[in-house]
Design an enzyme around this catalytic site. Structure first.
Site, mmCIF file in Angstrom:
data_model
loop_
_atom_site.group_PDB
_atom_site.id
_atom_site.type_symbol
_atom_site.label_atom_id
_atom_site.label_comp_id
_atom_site.label_asym_id
_atom_site.label_seq_id
_atom_site.Cartn_x
_atom_site.Cartn_y
_atom_site.Cartn_z
ATOM 1 N N TYR A 174 0.910 -1.230 -0.080
ATOM 2 C CA TYR A 174 -0.074 0.059 0.115
ATOM 3 C C TYR A 174 0.698 1.396 -0.029
ATOM 4 C CZ TYR A 174 -3.802 2.900 1.688
ATOM 5 O OH TYR A 174 -4.850 4.202 1.994
ATOM 6 N N LYS A 214 0.766 4.052 -2.837
ATOM 7 C CA LYS A 214 0.438 5.429 -2.495
ATOM 8 C C LYS A 214 1.519 6.561 -2.916
ATOM 9 C CE LYS A 214 -3.924 5.249 -1.449
ATOM 10 N NZ LYS A 214 -4.744 5.509 -2.461
HETATM 11 N N1 LIG Z 1 -9.573 5.456 5.408
HETATM 12 C C1 LIG Z 1 -8.392 6.055 5.523
HETATM 13 O O1 LIG Z 1 -8.055 6.421 6.474
HETATM 14 C C2 LIG Z 1 -7.594 6.334 4.189
HETATM 15 C C3 LIG Z 1 -6.435 6.993 4.407
HETATM 16 C C4 LIG Z 1 -5.502 7.438 3.572
HETATM 17 C C5 LIG Z 1 -6.042 7.177 2.075
HETATM 18 N N2 LIG Z 1 -7.075 6.415 2.010
HETATM 19 C C6 LIG Z 1 -7.576 6.353 0.597
HETATM 20 O O2 LIG Z 1 -8.729 6.767 0.182
HETATM 21 C C7 LIG Z 1 -9.430 6.029 -0.891
HETATM 22 C C8 LIG Z 1 -10.838 5.535 -0.431
HETATM 23 O O3 LIG Z 1 -10.752 4.938 0.863
HETATM 24 P P1 LIG Z 1 -11.872 4.449 1.828
HETATM 25 O O4 LIG Z 1 -11.442 4.714 3.357
HETATM 26 O O5 LIG Z 1 -13.133 5.185 1.651
HETATM 27 O O6 LIG Z 1 -12.095 3.029 1.813
HETATM 28 P P2 LIG Z 1 -13.443 1.951 1.313
HETATM 29 O O7 LIG Z 1 -12.954 0.703 1.480
HETATM 30 O O8 LIG Z 1 -14.465 2.557 2.502
HETATM 31 O O9 LIG Z 1 -13.901 2.529 -0.061
HETATM 32 C C9 LIG Z 1 -13.169 2.017 -1.125
HETATM 33 C C10 LIG Z 1 -14.103 2.092 -2.241
HETATM 34 O O10 LIG Z 1 -13.269 1.395 -3.544
HETATM 35 C C11 LIG Z 1 -13.939 0.549 -4.227
HETATM 36 N N3 LIG Z 1 -12.964 -0.338 -5.180
HETATM 37 C C12 LIG Z 1 -12.171 -1.297 -4.524
HETATM 38 N N4 LIG Z 1 -11.562 -1.900 -5.603
HETATM 39 C C13 LIG Z 1 -11.972 -1.538 -6.612
HETATM 40 C C14 LIG Z 1 -11.766 -1.550 -8.031
HETATM 41 N N5 LIG Z 1 -11.046 -2.388 -8.533
HETATM 42 N N6 LIG Z 1 -12.701 -0.950 -9.026
HETATM 43 C C15 LIG Z 1 -13.490 -0.038 -8.704
HETATM 44 N N7 LIG Z 1 -13.729 0.080 -7.310
HETATM 45 C C16 LIG Z 1 -13.209 -0.394 -6.246
HETATM 46 C C17 LIG Z 1 -14.689 -0.402 -2.797
HETATM 47 O O11 LIG Z 1 -15.617 -1.068 -3.481
HETATM 48 C C18 LIG Z 1 -15.092 0.594 -2.111
HETATM 49 O O12 LIG Z 1 -16.414 1.267 -2.437
HETATM 50 C C19 LIG Z 1 -8.641 5.001 -1.080
HETATM 51 O O13 LIG Z 1 -7.803 5.009 -2.234
HETATM 52 C C20 LIG Z 1 -7.802 4.715 0.113
HETATM 53 O O14 LIG Z 1 -6.531 4.063 -0.067
HETATM 54 C C21 LIG Z 1 -7.934 6.166 2.831
#
Ligand SMILES: NC(=O)c1ccc[n+]([C@@H]2O[C@H](COP(=O)([O-])OP(=O)(O)OC[C@H]3O[C@@H](n4cnc5c(N)ncnc54)[C@H](O)[C@@H]3O)[C@@H](O)[C@H]2O)c1
Length: 265
Positions: free
Chosen positions: A166, A170
């Site tokens: 990851y 990122k």
């Molecule tokens: N939650 C955190 O603390 C956090 C921190 C830093 C970065 N992020 C990033 O923010 C973004 C959203 O994260 P989140 O926390 O809302 O996660 P989440 O798991 O709640 O949502 C992610 C969404 O992406 C969709 N997804 C996954 N694989 C996919 C694919 N191959 N094609 C289409 N859709 C796909 C999932 O079905 C889901 O709806 C991600 O890129 C994550 O890495 C999150």
């Protein structure tokens, strides 16, 4: 007076406010919040996730608030599926000139336990996915002479134990973002990255479950390390995305904004 043109004369200022946006991974969490925020800002939104059915709640929330949205099903790592979803978006709402590459997964493990599948899956969704969707959508931005690309990075890009895959993905999103800014700037397209810290979503719930800690304890432990004294919400990230997508952000490109309740590198 000749010389420096007035800021009012920039293509950004002349552009109409309402556009078509595509947000990936928008069925829930951060993506859903960004989709709703962009809709509230007046844009029609393609809500993309692995299945169109999964996008139902986000689309319903947007339409209930008076916005326009369409549910799109595609695995972002599948080029043919991405092209098909994009065609549907163009047919139903028009050509997108705002793109938020948000779809993501985690497959955490210490390096010695990390499988090749764990590595490939994470790199594939984040990096290959962002590459494929951006390659497809940029043609519409170039044709319009205007575009906004926002990529979701993470504080994990700076390194995070148990997240070799990851963190690499990122950090890769940051390099991708800066290169898009360089290549597409001449067409009126900006590209920026948001690097969230700890945000309360299903993704962080999944991490808590994996290590066997109740979510509220996990949030409390994370909060102790956050200078502003609270965990982040999807709306915190949506606000940053809305700024990067705004017409007046046209001179901000190739940047990485840490949205983490405190300073990062
Ligand atoms: N939650 C955190 O603390 C956090 C921190 C830093 C970065 N992020 C990033 O923010 C973004 C959203 O994260 P989140 O926390 O809302 O996660 P989440 O798991 O709640 O949502 C992610 C969404 O992406 C969709 N997804 C996954 N694989 C996919 C694919 N191959 N094609 C289409 N859709 C796909 C999932 O079905 C889901 O709806 C991600 O890129 C994550 O890495 C999150």
């Amino acid at each position: 007076m000749t010389g420096t043109p007035s800021p009012d004369a920039t293509p950004e200022a002349a552009a109409p406010a309402a556009r078509v946006a595509l947000v990936t991974g928008a069925a829930r969490g951060i993506g859903a919040a960004i989709a709703q925020r962009l809709a509230a800002d007046g844009h029609a939104v393609g809500v993309l996730d692995i299945t169109a059915d999964a996008c139902g709640d986000t689309v319903a929330a947007i339409t209930a608030a008076g916005g326009r949205a369409v549910a799109l099903g595609a695995d972002v790592a599948d080029a043919a599926a991405v092209e098909a979803a994009l065609s549907r978006l163009v047919d139903e709402l028009g050509a997108p000139t705002i793109l938020v590459n948000n779809a993501g997964i985690i497959r955490d493990n210490l390096l010695f336990k990390m499988t090749e599948d764990d590595w490939d899956a994470v790199l594939s969704v984040h990096l290959r996915g962002a590459f494929l969707v951006t390659r497809a959508v940029q043609a519409h931005m170039v044709a319009a002479g205007w575009g906004r690309i926002v990529n979701l990075s993470s504080t994990s890009a700076l390194g995070n134990r148990g997240q070799a895959n990851y963190a690499a993905a990122k950090a890769g999103m940051q390099g991708l973002t800066k290169t898009l800014a360089l290549e597409l700037g001449r067409y009126g397209v900006t590209a920026n990255a948001i690097a969230p810290g700890f945000i309360q979503t299903d993704m962080t719930r999944q991490t808590a479950a994996r290590i066997g800690v109740p979510f509220d304890e996990f949030v409390a432990a994370a909060t102790r390390e956050i200078p502003v004294g609270r965990a982040g919400t999807p709306d915190d990230i949506a606000a940053a995305a809305a700024f990067f997508c705004a017409p007046e952000a046209g001179f901000v490109s190739g940047q990485v904004l840490y949205v983490a309740g405190g300073p990062r590198a």
